[in-house]
Scaffold this motif. Structure first.
Motif, short mmCIF file in Angstrom:
data_model
loop_
_atom_site.label_atom_id
_atom_site.label_comp_id
_atom_site.label_asym_id
_atom_site.label_seq_id
_atom_site.Cartn_x
_atom_site.Cartn_y
_atom_site.Cartn_z
N PRO A 88 0.82 -1.23 0.00
CA PRO A 88 0.00 0.00 0.00
C PRO A 88 0.84 1.26 0.00
N GLN A 89 2.05 1.20 0.57
CA GLN A 89 2.93 2.37 0.55
C GLN A 89 3.35 2.70 -0.89
N ASP A 90 3.55 1.65 -1.70
CA ASP A 90 3.89 1.89 -3.10
C ASP A 90 2.72 2.55 -3.83
N GLN A 91 1.51 2.13 -3.53
CA GLN A 91 0.32 2.75 -4.12
C GLN A 91 0.25 4.23 -3.77
N HIS A 92 0.51 4.54 -2.52
CA HIS A 92 0.48 5.93 -2.08
C HIS A 92 1.57 6.74 -2.79
N LEU A 93 2.74 6.13 -2.97
CA LEU A 93 3.85 6.83 -3.62
C LEU A 93 3.52 7.10 -5.09
N LEU A 94 2.91 6.15 -5.76
CA LEU A 94 2.53 6.34 -7.16
C LEU A 94 1.47 7.43 -7.30
N GLU A 95 0.50 7.43 -6.41
CA GLU A 95 -0.53 8.47 -6.48
C GLU A 95 0.07 9.85 -6.18
N THR A 96 1.06 9.91 -5.30
CA THR A 96 1.74 11.18 -5.05
C THR A 96 2.49 11.65 -6.29
N ALA A 97 3.06 10.68 -7.05
CA ALA A 97 3.77 11.04 -8.28
C ALA A 97 2.81 11.57 -9.35
N VAL A 98 1.50 11.35 -9.19
CA VAL A 98 0.50 11.90 -10.10
C VAL A 98 0.00 13.24 -9.60
N LEU A 99 -0.34 13.32 -8.33
CA LEU A 99 -0.95 14.53 -7.77
C LEU A 99 0.08 15.63 -7.49
N ALA A 100 1.29 15.23 -7.08
CA ALA A 100 2.35 16.21 -6.80
C ALA A 100 3.67 15.64 -7.29
N PRO A 101 3.88 15.56 -8.60
CA PRO A 101 5.05 14.88 -9.14
C PRO A 101 6.38 15.50 -8.74
N LYS A 102 6.40 16.80 -8.43
CA LYS A 102 7.66 17.43 -8.06
C LYS A 102 8.19 16.93 -6.71
N LEU A 103 7.29 16.40 -5.87
CA LEU A 103 7.74 15.92 -4.55
C LEU A 103 8.56 14.65 -4.64
N VAL A 104 8.35 13.88 -5.70
CA VAL A 104 9.08 12.62 -5.83
C VAL A 104 10.09 12.68 -6.96
N HIS A 105 10.42 13.85 -7.42
CA HIS A 105 11.36 14.01 -8.53
C HIS A 105 12.78 14.19 -7.98
N GLY A 106 13.69 13.33 -8.47
CA GLY A 106 15.09 13.44 -8.08
C GLY A 106 15.31 13.15 -6.61
N SER A 107 16.17 13.97 -6.00
CA SER A 107 16.53 13.75 -4.60
C SER A 107 15.46 14.26 -3.64
N ARG A 108 14.40 14.89 -4.14
CA ARG A 108 13.35 15.38 -3.25
C ARG A 108 12.60 14.24 -2.57
N ILE A 109 12.67 13.05 -3.17
CA ILE A 109 11.94 11.92 -2.58
C ILE A 109 12.50 11.54 -1.21
N PHE A 110 13.79 11.86 -0.96
CA PHE A 110 14.37 11.57 0.35
C PHE A 110 13.69 12.38 1.46
N GLN A 111 13.24 13.60 1.11
CA GLN A 111 12.56 14.42 2.10
C GLN A 111 11.16 13.89 2.40
N LEU A 112 10.62 13.13 1.47
CA LEU A 112 9.23 12.68 1.62
C LEU A 112 9.10 11.44 2.49
N LEU A 113 10.07 10.55 2.46
CA LEU A 113 9.95 9.25 3.10
C LEU A 113 10.33 9.31 4.57
N ARG A 114 9.46 8.71 5.39
CA ARG A 114 9.74 8.52 6.82
C ARG A 114 9.86 7.05 7.20
N SER A 115 9.39 6.19 6.32
CA SER A 115 9.45 4.75 6.56
C SER A 115 9.99 4.05 5.31
#
Length: 580
Positions: free
Chosen positions: A79-106
């Motif tokens: 389910p975490q992968d599902q959430h990450l994919l939906e984030t890449a659709v709704l807010a793609p800049k948050l998961v682009h490049g090294s910004r994804i490190f700021q997003l993940l807590r688990s």
């Protein structure tokens, strides 16, 4: 940097992201996604205009959620992968490049063959939960762990030393999971103190090879915030006073081996921590074998002849780790007591080996076991074994390996051929009698004396016993390493179909058969038909159905303080022949 040829956490992480395709349709910043525009930076009205090649974020998310869509979530994703994919659709800049490190807590990387925890984890500034279960990690450098980490799970790896992990551990860590690893000896106990883990609340050390209970408890007592502890599966957990000693020694502990500690239990074990003489490094195990049913009647296959006389006896054998035995109500008679390798014995019984891999530092001799047997009993429809043996084992590591591998239960048959001692003497007497009649009356024997000789019981001589295994079955015992104290099962071997070897008939048997055949040929046809009618089975009659071969087997791990009443309870169980 990761060592050459060594798979790291970072490599597994980026490989998983490539598999998800966070920059591919329908995710990412492609021309198909209207959400790539920033409403604050875009010209007036541009955010409202939609090109023909663009899709709304809602429509793209539906493509991800539809199981029939070609862009549905790849199989095996969480389910975490599902959430990450939906984030890449709704807010793609948050998961682009090294910004994804700021997003993940688990971060969960399970079963990916990771061997090294590299410094790439330091790029996760907000990481609080790191799960690396079921990998191949043997050493962990604590300098590569984010300082924000609160949960570290390393279950099912190959960790054998805690020195590198405790060099600079995360100060706020609350849970440390080291279950199913290769920790052994008291050398690792010194790293389980508040000096390294001041905020530790939960600790999992299950299914390692820890043996020194007192030394471990003395170190764990410094963890003032520890509330949850798991030690089941270790050799020290087989000690009868194991749970009581821990409950009394760690008064702030709330859960031990997934079982809540209540006030009654604390009161029951009060004062046990001040009695070190009660903490003996040995385990006590009681084996009981009850009824045995379903052995085919061997007399139905015997050849009808006077000699030889065949006697049968049956017993049950089982394997047990080598140790001292007491209170034996059976005896090790029957099959010869041998030494064998418990792990390799699976090939002899057609069973598969246990998938458990013992610690590399364990002694190979720890897997040796002996074969014990119940006393031999003659055949009966129900054979009462009434067997009980108490085993005391000081090699706790060996006992743990034995319980993981399980035991092999076998049903043995012993067959003995007995022959008349005077068979040869009679033949000599006949030949001498014939010679005496030719030469005179010296070789003749009075008729009265011959009748007396016939009335006397015939003395028999026995051949060496012939033993064979009728059936075998492996019984799992790993539940005794957890919180269970008793394994009670009825071993069902199925219907036993034994093939008896053909025995040549004796000369007397051949002559009698010829005589019977001649008599039958002389009988009238009507008489033979009448005899057939009388010997024919009644209409609707059925042959007796075979019964499956079953053996009642119990193994109990004695615990304190219930050891005093175990013997009478076991005896009652054996007499009743039921698993309780």
């Amino acid at each position: 940097m990761a060592a050459p040829g060594c798979r790291s956490v970072s490599a597994a992480f980026w490989e998983h992201l490539r598999r998800l395709g966070l920059q591919d349709f329908p995710c990412g910043l492609g021309s198909w996604n209207k959400s790539r525009f920033d409403a604050h930076a875009a010209p007036s009205g541009q955010e409202e205009a939609m090109l023909l090649s663009e899709e709304s974020p809602g429509a793209l998310v539906e493509l991800l959620r539809d199981p029939h869509s070609p862009w549905a979530l790849p199989p095996g994703c969480s389910p975490q992968d599902q959430h990450l994919l939906e984030t890449a659709v709704l807010a793609p800049k948050l998961v682009h490049g090294s910004r994804i490190f700021q997003l993940l807590r688990s971060l969960r990387i399970i079963g990916k063959g990771v061997e090294e925890v590299d410094e790439g984890l330091l790029q996760f500034p907000r990481l609080e939960k790191l799960i690396l279960s079921t990998n191949r990690i043997s050493t962990i450098t604590s300098a590569n762990l984010p300082r924000t980490l609160k949960v570290l799970e390393l279950c099912c790896n190959a960790v054998a030393d805690l020195q590198d992990l405790c060099a600079q551990p995360p100060p706020g860590l609350q849970h440390l999971g080291l279950g199913y690893n290769r920790l052994c000896g008291s050398a690792q106990d010194k790293y389980l103190t508040a000096d390294f883990w001041p905020n530790l609340v939960s600790l999992d050390l299950s299914y390692n090879s820890l043996t020194d209970l007192q030394a471990l408890v003395s170190q764990l007592s410094s963890l003032q915030k520890l509330r949850i502890l798991v030690l089941q599966g270790n050799p020290l957990a087989l000690i009868p006073t194991y749970r009581g000693f821990l409950v009394d020694s760690l008064p702030k502990l709330c859960v031990l081996d997934d079982i809540q500690i209540g006030p009654d239990e604390r009161h029951q074990f009060h004062g046990l921590a001040t009695q070190p003489e009660m903490i003996r490094s040995e385990a006590r195990v009681v084996v009981s074998i009850g009824e045995m049913k379903g052995i085919p009647d061997p007399s139905a296959h015997q050849v009808d002849s006077e000699a030889p006389v065949i006697t049968y006896s049956y017993c049950v054998t089982y394997e047990f780790a080598e140790g001292e035995e007491t209170e034996d109500s059976g005896s090790p008679e029957g099959p010869t007591v041998t030494t064998l390798d418990v792990d390799s014995s699976a090939g002899d019984t057609g069973e598969t080996k246990s998938q458990w891999e013992p610690a590399a530092t364990e002694d190979p001799k720890a897997h040796s076991a002996r074969v014990f047997a119940t006393p031999g009993q003659p055949w009966a429809g129900t054979i009462e074994c009434s067997y009980r043996k108490e085993h005391r084992v000081k090699n706790l590591v060996g006992l743990k390996s034995y319980l993981v591998a399980g035991t092999v239960i076998s049903v043995m048959e012993e067959k003995v051929f007995s022959w008349p001692v005077d068979a040869d003497l009679k033949e000599n007497a006949v030949t001498k009698g014939k010679a005496g009649r030719k030469g005179g009356a010296k070789g003749s024997v009075p008729r009265e004396k011959q009748q007396q000789q016939k009335k006397q019981p015939c003395e028999l001589r026995s051949d060496p016993p012939i033993r064979r295994t009728l059936c075998s079955r492996r019984v799992t015992l790993d539940t005794l390493l957890a919180t269970e104290d008793l394994v009670a099962t009825v071993c069902d071997f199925g219907i036993l179909m034994t093939e008896q070897p053909l025995q040549p008939p004796s000369l007397e048997k051949v002559r009698s058969d010829k005589k019977k055949s001649k008599d039958k040929s002389k009988k009238p046809k009507a008489e033979s038909q009448a005899s057939r009618k009388t010997t024919a089975p009644a209409k609707g009659g059925r042959a007796p159905q075979p019964v499956p071969l079953t053996v009642q087997f119990q193994m109990r791990l004695l615990r304190w303080p219930s050891m005093a009443g175990t013997q009478s309870q076991e005896s009652m169980t054996v007499v009743e022949g039921k698993a309780q």
